[in-house]
Design an enzyme around this catalytic site. Structure first.
Site: not given
Ligand code: AMP
Ligand code: TRP
Length: 339
Positions: A118, A201, A204
């Site tokens: 990041k 990956k 968002k």
């Molecule tokens: P975040 O949006 O970064 O706060 O992620 C929230 C949750 O979603 C965390 O447990 C991440 O590991 C999961 N997550 C986010 N992006 C992915 C993805 N592409 N595949 C699987 N899990 C995800």
């Protein structure tokens, strides 16, 4: 020292930074719903303090906080069965976060790959919060003595750091106060990949909206994105092993499996030899069938923000009840005078 016993308790969180995408749903929310009402107490959080480690427009942050809450509720998180709240309403997160800043070592933080990704080449301009973020995440988890943390694959290293922090705290203070939390990373969709590049990956904040399925996308958009998803020319193989070195194909099979609650082997059994012209529309139909009711419900909930705010306030109240004695005991262990 004998290990203390802890109530089986799940904690997990999602950042309100931009909208929810399919990776959040399959890798996190859907699995959170699955752990509800079973052997665990379940606590789910909208981690707004984590979101501001990179710049967030204040009005958008507020809206995104409600939207993540709506995503949880619309997917089946039930406030009668789980505690649902936003992090900043429980100030104990910040307080325990500070103590853990003093437990975690610089050498540990320097190994965090998410910070390196990041912060990129411009690490000098990254916020101090972005660097300290995993210690706050450890506080989120350990403030509730959570024993299990369901997350996507990308968060594994942060849960391991949480274990290191619990162990060092327990060792340094000669206690067994904090549990050594287990990461729960299971199912076919713990790493949902970008639809345009199967080596990245899904997130968002990608460059193009075509890379991801948003939880608020309408049926036509979902169909178009899957249709345009990158693939290789070969048809679907007859074994799961045949997906090795085919990241885009593997990803679409995994997404199908997770949406349908079956294994990738089941998907292959059904579609082996099929071309993308047949598989992609089937996948799009399945995604629409599963996601449309959720996005409709999210829109309904978002039309009444005051009701979401009441739900989060009630959840925060319950969270404080668990957190307060754990923080107080931590202060006692550390030797903070409380008169
Ligand atoms: P975040 O949006 O970064 O706060 O992620 C929230 C949750 O979603 C965390 O447990 C991440 O590991 C999961 N997550 C986010 N992006 C992915 C993805 N592409 N595949 C699987 N899990 C995800
Ligand atoms: N760091 C997680 C992410 O980026 C979000 C998060 C914050 C979290 N605190 C947590 C996840 C505690 C699980 C437990 O996805």
């Amino acid at each position: 020292m004998t290990q203390a016993t802890f109530t089986p308790r799940v904690f997990s969180g999602i950042k309100p930074s931009g909208g929810l995408q399919l990776g959040n749903y399959l890798g996190a929310i859907k699995r959170f719903v699955g752990m509800q009402g079973g052997d665990f107490e379940t606590i789910y959080c909208v981690v707004d303090m984590h979101a501001i480690t990179v710049w967030q427009d204040p009005a958008e942050l507020c809206n995104a906080t409600r939207e993540v809450a709506a995503g949880y509720l619309a997917s089946g998180i039930d406030p009668a069965q789980s505690i649902l709240f936003n992090q900043s309403q429980v100030s104990a997160h910040a307080e325990l976060g500070w103590i853990f800043n003093c437990v975690a070592r610089l050498g540990w933080m320097n190994r965090m790959t998410q910070f390196k990704d990041k912060a990129g080449k411009n690490a000098e301009k990254a916020s101090l919060g972005l660097y300290a973020y995993p210690a706050l995440m450890a506080a989120d988890i350990l403030l509730y003595h959570a024993t299990h943390v369901p997350v996507g694959e990308d968060q594994k290293q942060h849960v391991e750091l949480t274990r290191d922090i619990a162990n060092k705290f327990n060792h340094d203070y000669g206690t067994d106060f904090f549990p050594v939390t287990e990461p729960v990373i299971d199912g076919p969709a713990t790493r949902v990949m970008n639809l345009r590049d199967g080596t990245k990956k899904m997130s968002k904040s990608g460059e193009s909206d075509m890379e991801r399925i948003n939880m608020t996308d309408d049926a036509d958009t979902i169909a178009r994105k899957f249709k345009k998803a990158r693939t290789d020319p070969a048809p679907l193989p007859d074994t799961v092993a045949g997906l090795a070195d085919r990241p885009e194909a593997r990803n679409l099979v995994d997404i199908y499996a997770a949406l349908a609650d079956i294994t990738p082997a089941d998907v292959i059994a059904q579609y082996s030899g099929a071309g993308w012209g047949a598989f992609k529309p089937a996948l799009a139909d399945l995604a629409v069938e599963k996601l449309a009711p959720i996005s409709t419900e999210m829109a309904r909930l978002m039309a009444d923000p005051a009701e979401i705010d009441r739900t989060l306030a009630a959840g925060a109240e319950k969270a404080r009840t668990i957190a307060a004695p754990i923080l107080a005991k931590t202060y006692d262990i550390v030797g903070m005078l409380r008169s």
